[in-house]
Scaffold this motif. Structure first.
Motif, PDB file in Angstrom:
ATOM      1  N   MET A   1     -31.332 -24.771  34.137  1.00 36.17           N
ATOM      2  CA  MET A   1     -31.641 -23.383  34.495  1.00 36.17           C
ATOM      3  C   MET A   1     -31.138 -22.420  33.431  1.00 36.17           C
ATOM      4  O   MET A   1     -31.853 -21.493  33.010  1.00 36.17           O
ATOM      5  N   LEU A   2     -29.897 -22.637  33.010  1.00 37.09           N
ATOM      6  CA  LEU A   2     -29.277 -21.748  32.029  1.00 37.09           C
ATOM      7  C   LEU A   2     -30.048 -21.762  30.715  1.00 37.09           C
ATOM      8  O   LEU A   2     -30.373 -20.710  30.149  1.00 37.09           O
ATOM      9  N   ALA A   3     -30.372 -22.959  30.222  1.00 35.78           N
ATOM     10  CA  ALA A   3     -31.062 -23.078  28.932  1.00 35.78           C
ATOM     11  C   ALA A   3     -32.447 -22.452  28.982  1.00 35.78           C
ATOM     12  O   ALA A   3     -32.865 -21.756  28.037  1.00 35.78           O
ATOM     13  N   MET A   4     -33.183 -22.670  30.063  1.00 35.48           N
ATOM     14  CA  MET A   4     -34.530 -22.128  30.164  1.00 35.48           C
ATOM     15  C   MET A   4     -34.503 -20.601  30.245  1.00 35.48           C
ATOM     16  O   MET A   4     -35.381 -19.920  29.706  1.00 35.48           O
ATOM     17  N   THR A   5     -33.475 -20.049  30.896  1.00 31.74           N
ATOM     18  CA  THR A   5     -33.358 -18.593  30.982  1.00 31.74           C
ATOM     19  C   THR A   5     -33.001 -17.990  29.630  1.00 31.74           C
ATOM     20  O   THR A   5     -33.492 -16.917  29.270  1.00 31.74           O
ATOM     21  N   VAL A   6     -32.143 -18.672  28.874  1.00 26.43           N
ATOM     22  CA  VAL A   6     -31.786 -18.200  27.536  1.00 26.43           C
ATOM     23  C   VAL A   6     -33.038 -18.022  26.682  1.00 26.43           C
ATOM     24  O   VAL A   6     -33.202 -17.017  25.977  1.00 26.43           O
ATOM     25  N   VAL A   7     -33.935 -18.993  26.735  1.00 28.59           N
ATOM     26  CA  VAL A   7     -35.175 -18.920  25.952  1.00 28.59           C
ATOM     27  C   VAL A   7     -36.043 -17.761  26.424  1.00 28.59           C
ATOM     28  O   VAL A   7     -36.570 -16.980  25.624  1.00 28.59           O
TER      29      VAL A   7
END
Length: 473
Positions: free
Chosen positions: A283-289
């Motif tokens: 979740m965190l990585a996809m939101t960063v992008v």
């Protein structure tokens, strides 16, 4: 009507329409309403912020309008899990809706920017709690087949809000009319607070007895404030220092979390050997992008000759893509749901790379040869996230014990806020370092667009690898 006709009129067990059947409709309206307040207010503020500065000044404090709101929203979501014993989820909903209204009125009456900041912080407390409650109530008001449908509905609300928020903000952006933009949602918040005791169920407080993890909360809020501030600073060295300090604060929080009996996150959330940790990390990585889309309107206007209005509608394709794919994949289960998560991360990363190709073009005549593929890339960025997000949420709710469900639910919007804050800061660092400001102009924008979307795809590649591991429980 025959029995066959009546049966045909009832939506399938896992259909989104079941959220609106009489037994679920009251809770659906209340929970979706809470998410809508958060989403619409976010986009209203983005539209009226320049008007506030023109009217009452406070440009030096401009960045804190968002920073304090995000930090307070994180604190509000944490309150849902860490609330005192004896305060049920329904009571928290009433409190959160009223707090949102109070914050809105403070901001509306503000004579200066510092008072606006107070109002925004109070607003953030309320909306952060409302967003977390949308997930915390899911297991109490819907059967498990509808959990992904509820999160699909929330995604749709965010998509619609990309139109409603800027429209309302634009309507009230002239002169001192920005004050009415804060007031317009207050009646809705008051109605929701009044109806919550009747329309939401009173649920058992099944949390474990524990002390408040003050150290973890303090470090997390400090990290959010520092990284939000970093996202608005032009001096590269100061930006890097703040980002580094915020990363250190997060690492410190995780180290304490791993050793403390008083946890902010559910059990296993800081151990990569546990699936719940990998779900949150995805979740965190996809939101960063995803938040790298903040620069899209600028590149469209500077490099492609697109008007501000059209660029605003084009960047809304990101939210539209999320909404569309959420509906498309909402009925998937089992292995197909797992595949949707992986495919979503892959699509998001590929779409981000495509923007480095088609958005980073000197196209002053607005030729469709570049704008159309760029628009497709924007849509597919959101599409990738929406394809798997509801299933990630469902995983969170099924991977933890009942006694930690509130912690798990509150951590979902916290991860979104944290990913958004870090993503915005990283995007600003990359864009400025690639020449957005110096040398600036067309050449600077070309370089910034290329390197920004090439490098921001890397967290998406990381999300692919992490999501592949989710099949190992």
């Amino acid at each position: 009507m025959s029995d066959i006709d009546q049966t045909a009129a009832i939506p399938a067990t896992s259909s989104l329409l079941r959220l609106f059947l009489p037994e679920h409709l009251p809770a659906t309206l209340m929970l979706a309403g809470g998410v809508m307040l958060y989403a619409v207010e976010t986009y209203i503020m983005a539209t009226i912020a320049p008007s506030i500065v023109r009217d009452i000044g406070g440009l030096a404090l401009f960045s804190w309008v968002t920073s304090l709101f995000v930090a307070a929203a994180v604190l509000g979501s944490i309150f849902v899990a860490m609330r005192p014993r004896g305060i049920g989820l329904r009571a928290v909903y009433v409190i959160a809706a009223l707090v949102f209204g109070v914050g809105s009125l403070i901001a509306a009456a503000a004579p200066s920017m510092p008072v606006v900041l107070v109002g925004r912080a109070v607003q953030g407390l309320g909306t952060g709690a409302l967003a977390a409650l949308g997930y915390a109530f899911i297991r109490f008001v819907y059967p498990e087949p509808l959990w992904t449908k509820a999160t699909t509905l929330y995604a749709a609300i965010w998509g619609v809000s990309t139109v409603i928020g800027p429209t309302l903000g634009g309507f009230f952006s002239a002169g001192s009319n920005w004050r009415y933009a804060f007031i317009v949602l207050v009646p809705l918040g008051l109605v929701m607070a009044a109806l919550a005791p009747r329309l939401l169920p009173e649920v058992e407080d099944d949390r474990e007895q524990a002390k408040t993890p003050v150290a973890q909360i303090g470090l997390l809020l400090g990290a959010v404030l520092m990284v939000c501030t970093a996202g608005t600073i032009e001096v590269t060295t100061a930006k890097i220092a703040l980002i580094a300090a915020s990363v250190a604060a997060v690492i410190g929080m995780l180290l304490i979390e791993a050793r403390s009996p008083n946890r902010l996150l559910p059990s296993g959330a800081v151990s990569l050997s546990r699936p719940i940790a990998r779900v949150y990390l995805t979740m965190l990585a996809m939101t960063v992008v995803l938040v790298s889309d903040v620069f899209i309107p600028y590149f469209l206007q500077v490099l492609h000759g697109v008007t501000p209005l059209i660029s605003g509608y084009l960047v809304a394709l990101v939210a539209l893509g999320w909404t569309f794919s959420a509906f498309l994949s909402g009925s998937l289960t089992g292995g197909r749901a797992q595949a949707a998560i992986v495919a979503g991360a892959l699509i998001e990363a590929a779409a981000t790379i495509s923007l480095a190709v088609f958005l980073a073009r000197d196209n002053p005549q607005a030729h469709m040869l570049f704008i159309v593929p760029a628009a497709v890339g924007m849509f597919m960025m959101g599409f990738g996230v929406g394809l798997g997000w509801a299933h990630l949420v469902a995983m969170v709710l099924t991977l933890v014990a009942d006694s930690e469900q509130d912690k798990a639910s509150a951590a979902i919007p916290t991860m979104s806020s944290l990913g958004g804050a870090f993503g915005a800061a990283f995007a600003g660092l990359i864009a400025n370092g690639a020449g957005l400001v110096d040398p600036g102009g067309i050449s600077g924008a070309l370089s910034a667009a290329y390197w920004l979307y090439l490098l921001m795809a890397l967290p998406g590649v990381f999300a692919i690898g992490v999501s592949l591991s989710l099949s190992r429980r």
